[in-house]
Design a protein around this motif. Structure first.
Motif, PDB file in Angstrom:
ATOM      1  N   PRO A   2       0.802  -1.180   0.000  1.00 19.22           N
ATOM      2  CA  PRO A   2       0.000   0.000   0.000  1.00 19.22           C
ATOM      3  C   PRO A   2       0.851   1.253   0.000  1.00 19.22           C
ATOM      4  O   PRO A   2       1.812   1.387   0.740  1.00 19.22           O
ATOM      5  CB  PRO A   2      -0.795  -0.111   1.325  1.00 19.22           C
ATOM      6  CG  PRO A   2      -0.773  -1.553   1.641  1.00 19.22           C
ATOM      7  CD  PRO A   2       0.486  -2.075   1.126  1.00 19.22           C
ATOM      8  N   LYS A 123      -0.073  -7.129   9.905  1.00 21.31           N
ATOM      9  CA  LYS A 123      -1.401  -6.510   9.938  1.00 21.31           C
ATOM     10  C   LYS A 123      -1.362  -5.092   9.373  1.00 21.31           C
ATOM     11  O   LYS A 123      -2.352  -4.599   8.824  1.00 21.31           O
ATOM     12  CB  LYS A 123      -1.912  -6.485  11.384  1.00 21.31           C
ATOM     13  CG  LYS A 123      -3.387  -6.116  11.512  1.00 21.31           C
ATOM     14  CD  LYS A 123      -4.278  -7.191  10.937  1.00 21.31           C
ATOM     15  CE  LYS A 123      -5.749  -6.841  11.082  1.00 21.31           C
ATOM     16  NZ  LYS A 123      -6.631  -7.861  10.469  1.00 21.31           N
ATOM     17  N   GLY A 126      -2.466  -3.909   5.616  1.00 21.03           N
ATOM     18  CA  GLY A 126      -3.849  -3.729   5.176  1.00 21.03           C
ATOM     19  C   GLY A 126      -4.420  -4.936   4.474  1.00 21.03           C
ATOM     20  O   GLY A 126      -4.301  -6.070   4.956  1.00 21.03           O
ATOM     21  N   HIS A 127      -5.017  -4.707   3.301  1.00 21.31           N
ATOM     22  CA  HIS A 127      -5.701  -5.804   2.601  1.00 21.31           C
ATOM     23  C   HIS A 127      -4.727  -6.850   2.076  1.00 21.31           C
ATOM     24  O   HIS A 127      -5.148  -7.937   1.664  1.00 21.31           O
ATOM     25  CB  HIS A 127      -6.547  -5.249   1.449  1.00 21.31           C
ATOM     26  CG  HIS A 127      -5.735  -4.712   0.304  1.00 21.31           C
ATOM     27  ND1 HIS A 127      -5.147  -3.460   0.332  1.00 21.31           N
ATOM     28  CD2 HIS A 127      -5.411  -5.265  -0.889  1.00 21.31           C
ATOM     29  CE1 HIS A 127      -4.500  -3.255  -0.808  1.00 21.31           C
ATOM     30  NE2 HIS A 127      -4.642  -4.332  -1.559  1.00 21.31           N
ATOM     31  N   ARG A 128      -3.427  -6.571   2.085  1.00 16.70           N
ATOM     32  CA  ARG A 128      -2.434  -7.544   1.655  1.00 16.70           C
ATOM     33  C   ARG A 128      -1.816  -8.293   2.831  1.00 16.70           C
ATOM     34  O   ARG A 128      -0.842  -9.017   2.663  1.00 16.70           O
ATOM     35  CB  ARG A 128      -1.323  -6.852   0.860  1.00 16.70           C
ATOM     36  CG  ARG A 128      -1.828  -6.187  -0.409  1.00 16.70           C
ATOM     37  CD  ARG A 128      -0.701  -5.835  -1.326  1.00 16.70           C
ATOM     38  NE  ARG A 128      -1.178  -5.172  -2.533  1.00 16.70           N
ATOM     39  CZ  ARG A 128      -0.419  -4.879  -3.573  1.00 16.70           C
ATOM     40  NH1 ARG A 128       0.857  -5.193  -3.550  1.00 16.70           N
ATOM     41  NH2 ARG A 128      -0.924  -4.279  -4.637  1.00 16.70           N
ATOM     42  N   THR A 131      -1.562 -12.114   2.345  1.00 17.92           N
ATOM     43  CA  THR A 131      -0.532 -12.494   1.381  1.00 17.92           C
ATOM     44  C   THR A 131       0.854 -12.331   1.968  1.00 17.92           C
ATOM     45  O   THR A 131       1.720 -13.202   1.818  1.00 17.92           O
ATOM     46  CB  THR A 131      -0.664 -11.643   0.106  1.00 17.92           C
ATOM     47  OG1 THR A 131      -1.954 -11.853  -0.467  1.00 17.92           O
ATOM     48  CG2 THR A 131       0.395 -12.028  -0.913  1.00 17.92           C
ATOM     49  N   ARG A 269     -11.886 -15.044  -0.948  1.00 24.17           N
ATOM     50  CA  ARG A 269     -11.992 -14.235   0.266  1.00 24.17           C
ATOM     51  C   ARG A 269     -12.150 -15.103   1.511  1.00 24.17           C
ATOM     52  O   ARG A 269     -11.619 -14.785   2.559  1.00 24.17           O
ATOM     53  CB  ARG A 269     -13.174 -13.275   0.151  1.00 24.17           C
ATOM     54  CG  ARG A 269     -12.978 -12.194  -0.893  1.00 24.17           C
ATOM     55  CD  ARG A 269     -14.182 -11.270  -0.920  1.00 24.17           C
ATOM     56  NE  ARG A 269     -14.386 -10.615   0.365  1.00 24.17           N
ATOM     57  CZ  ARG A 269     -13.780  -9.499   0.739  1.00 24.17           C
ATOM     58  NH1 ARG A 269     -12.911  -8.925  -0.067  1.00 24.17           N
ATOM     59  NH2 ARG A 269     -14.030  -8.947   1.911  1.00 24.17           N
ATOM     60  N   THR A 316      -1.629 -17.092   9.383  1.00 25.74           N
ATOM     61  CA  THR A 316      -2.500 -16.180   8.643  1.00 25.74           C
ATOM     62  C   THR A 316      -3.808 -15.936   9.388  1.00 25.74           C
ATOM     63  O   THR A 316      -4.343 -14.824   9.380  1.00 25.74           O
ATOM     64  CB  THR A 316      -2.791 -16.741   7.238  1.00 25.74           C
ATOM     65  OG1 THR A 316      -1.562 -16.900   6.539  1.00 25.74           O
ATOM     66  CG2 THR A 316      -3.688 -15.800   6.446  1.00 25.74           C
ATOM     67  N   LEU A 320      -5.692 -12.388  10.092  1.00 29.44           N
ATOM     68  CA  LEU A 320      -7.010 -12.094   9.529  1.00 29.44           C
ATOM     69  C   LEU A 320      -8.086 -11.928  10.601  1.00 29.44           C
ATOM     70  O   LEU A 320      -9.018 -11.147  10.427  1.00 29.44           O
ATOM     71  CB  LEU A 320      -7.416 -13.208   8.564  1.00 29.44           C
ATOM     72  CG  LEU A 320      -6.551 -13.350   7.309  1.00 29.44           C
ATOM     73  CD1 LEU A 320      -7.075 -14.489   6.448  1.00 29.44           C
ATOM     74  CD2 LEU A 320      -6.506 -12.052   6.515  1.00 29.44           C
ATOM     75  N   ASP A 324      -6.780  -5.426  14.853  1.00 25.37           N
ATOM     76  CA  ASP A 324      -5.697  -4.493  14.567  1.00 25.37           C
ATOM     77  C   ASP A 324      -4.377  -5.123  14.993  1.00 25.37           C
ATOM     78  O   ASP A 324      -4.341  -6.263  15.457  1.00 25.37           O
ATOM     79  CB  ASP A 324      -5.918  -3.148  15.288  1.00 25.37           C
ATOM     80  CG  ASP A 324      -6.141  -3.309  16.789  1.00 25.37           C
ATOM     81  OD1 ASP A 324      -5.479  -4.178  17.399  1.00 25.37           O
ATOM     82  OD2 ASP A 324      -6.976  -2.570  17.349  1.00 25.37           O
ATOM     83  N   GLU A 386     -13.974 -10.764  13.582  1.00 27.13           N
ATOM     84  CA  GLU A 386     -12.750 -10.194  14.122  1.00 27.13           C
ATOM     85  C   GLU A 386     -12.707 -10.321  15.643  1.00 27.13           C
ATOM     86  O   GLU A 386     -13.732 -10.149  16.310  1.00 27.13           O
ATOM     87  CB  GLU A 386     -12.612  -8.730  13.745  1.00 27.13           C
ATOM     88  CG  GLU A 386     -12.259  -8.519  12.282  1.00 27.13           C
ATOM     89  CD  GLU A 386     -11.918  -7.063  11.995  1.00 27.13           C
ATOM     90  OE1 GLU A 386     -12.400  -6.179  12.752  1.00 27.13           O
ATOM     91  OE2 GLU A 386     -11.185  -6.805  11.027  1.00 27.13           O
TER      92      GLU A 386
END
Length: 388
Positions: A2, A123, A126-128, A131, A269, A316, A320, A324, A386
Motif C-alpha cells: 500500500p 497486519k 492492510g488488505h495484503r 498475502t 476471500r 494467517t 485475519l 488491529d 474479528e
C-alpha cells in the motif's frame, strides 16, 4: 505494498529476512549434532535440549514477547530480537556445554519475539496482510530447510563452531534492514489505548479456535518431524539413510506448501475451504503411512505440503481474525503459548503410545483424529469474525 505505508517495500524485505532466521538456527544443529556431542561430551538429554529448548521458549516466552511489543512497538522489538539472535548464535559456540545451552536459550528467546510480533507487523499491510503473512511463512520454512542443508558443508570448512556462528550473519542483515525500515515498522507500532485486556481475549471463542488450529498443527508437525524415520523403519523396513531422505523431503516440500496459502487467499476471500484443504492434506499422508507405508515418498511429499500449508494457515488466521496490530500481537502470544506447549507434548505422547501398544497403528489413528479436529477448529476460526 500500500502506498500509504512508508517504507513498505523495505519493511516487507525486513519481514522476510526476519522470517528466514526464525527456524534456521534450530535446523542447523541436527547436521552437526554428532560433532557437538563428541567435542563437548554431551549426554543424550543435553543434546536433545539443543532443539527442544527453543520450542519451549516459543511457548513459555510468547506472552512476554507480546507485552514487549506493546511497550516499545513490534518493529523495535523485532529489530532488537535480530540483534540478540546474531549475538546469541556467536555466544553459544564460545565455550562448553553450559555456554552452549545458555546461548541456545537466548536463541529461542529472540526467535519467540519474531514469532509473536511479525503478525502484528503484517497486519499493517492492510488488505495484503494475508498475502504478506503467507510469504513470510514460506521464508520461515525455507530458512529451516537452508539451515539443515548448508550447515554440514560449512562445518566441513569452518568446523561446527564456525558453521553455527555463521548463521548469525543473516540475523545481522535482517537487523540492518529493520533499522532502515524503522518508519515503515512504525505503521504497526505500539498498541492503542483501546486495546482489549488479555482476559477478554482468552474468553473469545474465535481466539480459542485460532489457538486450537495452532496447537493441532504444531502437534502433527512436531510428531512427524520427530518420528517419521523411526516409523518408516518399523513399518516399511527402511534404513537410516532412507529415513533421513524422507525427513528431508518432508521439510523441503514444506516450502511449496507454505506458498499454497497466499495463492489461495489471493483468489478467494473465505478461508473455510482452505481449512478443509489443510486438514485433508494432513490426513492423506497419515492414512497412507497406516495403509501403504511402502509408498513413503508420496506420503513424505504430501506431508511436507501439509506442514507448510498448515503453518501458513495458522499464522494467517492470527492476522485475519485480529481487529488491529495490537490484537494480532496478543492473539499471536496466546496461540503460541498454548499451541507450542501442546505441540511439544505430541512426540512424547505418540512415542509413549507406540511403546505401550507395540506398534504404530494406534499412534497413526490418533494423528488421524487430530486431523479431524484440525478441520473442525479451522472451520470455526475461518468465520469472518474479528477478535476485538
Amino acid at each position: 505494498m500500500p502506498a500509504a505505508m512508508p517504507g513498505g517495500r523495505l519493511l516487507l524485505a525486513a519481514v522476510l529476512l526476519t522470517a528466514l532466521n526464525l527456524r534456521a538456527a534450530i535446523a542447523a544443529v541436527g547436521p552437526v549434532l554428532d560433532d557437538v556431542r563428541a567435542d563437548l561430551g554431551l549426554s543424550a538429554a543435553a543434546a536433545g535440549l539443543l532443539t527442544t529448548l527453543p520450542v519451549l521458549c516459543f511457548a513459555l516466552l510468547a506472552p512476554a514477547s507480546a507485552a514487549l511489543g506493546r511497550r516499545i512497538g513490534p518493529g523495535a522489538a523485532v529489530l532488537g530480537s535480530m540483534v540478540l539472535l546474531a549475538g546469541a548464535q556467536g555466544l553459544r559456540v564460545l565455550g562448553g556445554s553450559p555456554v552452549l545451552l545458555a546461548g541456545t536459550f537466548l536463541v529461542g528467546a529472540a526467535m519467540t519475539v519474531g514469532n509473536v510480533l511479525l503478525p502484528a507487523v503484517a497486519k499493517g499491510f492492510g488488505h495484503r496482510a494475508g498475502t504478506v503473512t503467507g510469504l513470510y511463512t514460506a521464508a520461515l520454512v525455507a530458512g529451516a530447510a537452508a539451515g539443515a542443508a548448508f550447515t554440514a558443508p560449512l562445518a566441513a570448512v569452518l568446523g561446527w563452531r564456525g558453521a553455527l556462528a555463521a548463521e548469525g550473519l543473516l540475523a545481522l542483515v535482517a537487523a540492518v534492514v529493520w533499522a532502515g525500515a524503522a518508519r515503515g515498522a512504525a505503521a504497526a507500532g505500539p498498541a492503542p489505548a483501546t486495546a482489549p485486556s488479555d482476559g477478554s481475549l482468552w474468553r473469545s471463542p474465535v481466539a480459542w479456535a485460532v489457538t486450537a488450529v495452532q496447537a493441532l498443527q504444531s502437534t502433527l508437525y512436531f510428531t512427524l518431524t520427530a518420528w517419521l524415520p523411526t516409523l518408516l523403519a518399523d513399518r516399511a523396513g527402511t534404513d537410516a539413510a532412507t529415513g533421513s531422505l524422507a525427513a528431508s523431503v518432508f521439510q523441503v516440500f514444506g516450502i511449496a506448501g507454505s506458498l499454497l496459502v497466499p495463492a489461495v487467499l489471493a483468489r478467494r476471500r473465505g478461508q473455510a475451504g482452505l481449512a478443509l484443504g489443510v486438514a485433508a492434506l494432513w490426513s492423506v499422508p497419515v492414512a497412507g503411512l497406516l495403509v501403504l507405508p511402502g509408498s513413503w515418498p508420496a506420503w513424505a511429499a504430501v506431508g511436507g505440503l501439509a506442514q507448510g500449508a498448515g503453518i501458513a494457515f495458522a499464522v494467517t488466521l492470527v492476522v485475519l481474525r485480529a481487529a488491529d496490530g495490537a490484537v494480532a500481537a496478543r492473539l499471536s502470544g496466546m496461540s503460541q503459548l498454548v499451541g507450542y506447549g501442546v505441540g511439544a507434548l505430541g512426540p512424547v505422547v505418540v512415542g509413549a503410545l507406540s511403546e505401550v501398544t507395540g506398534g504404530w497403528t494406534a499412534p497413526l489413528l490418533l494423528l488421524l483424529a487430530l486431523g479431524l479436529g484440525l478441520a473442525a477448529a479451522g472451520l470455526v476460526a475461518a468465520r469472518p469474525v474479528e477478535v476485538r
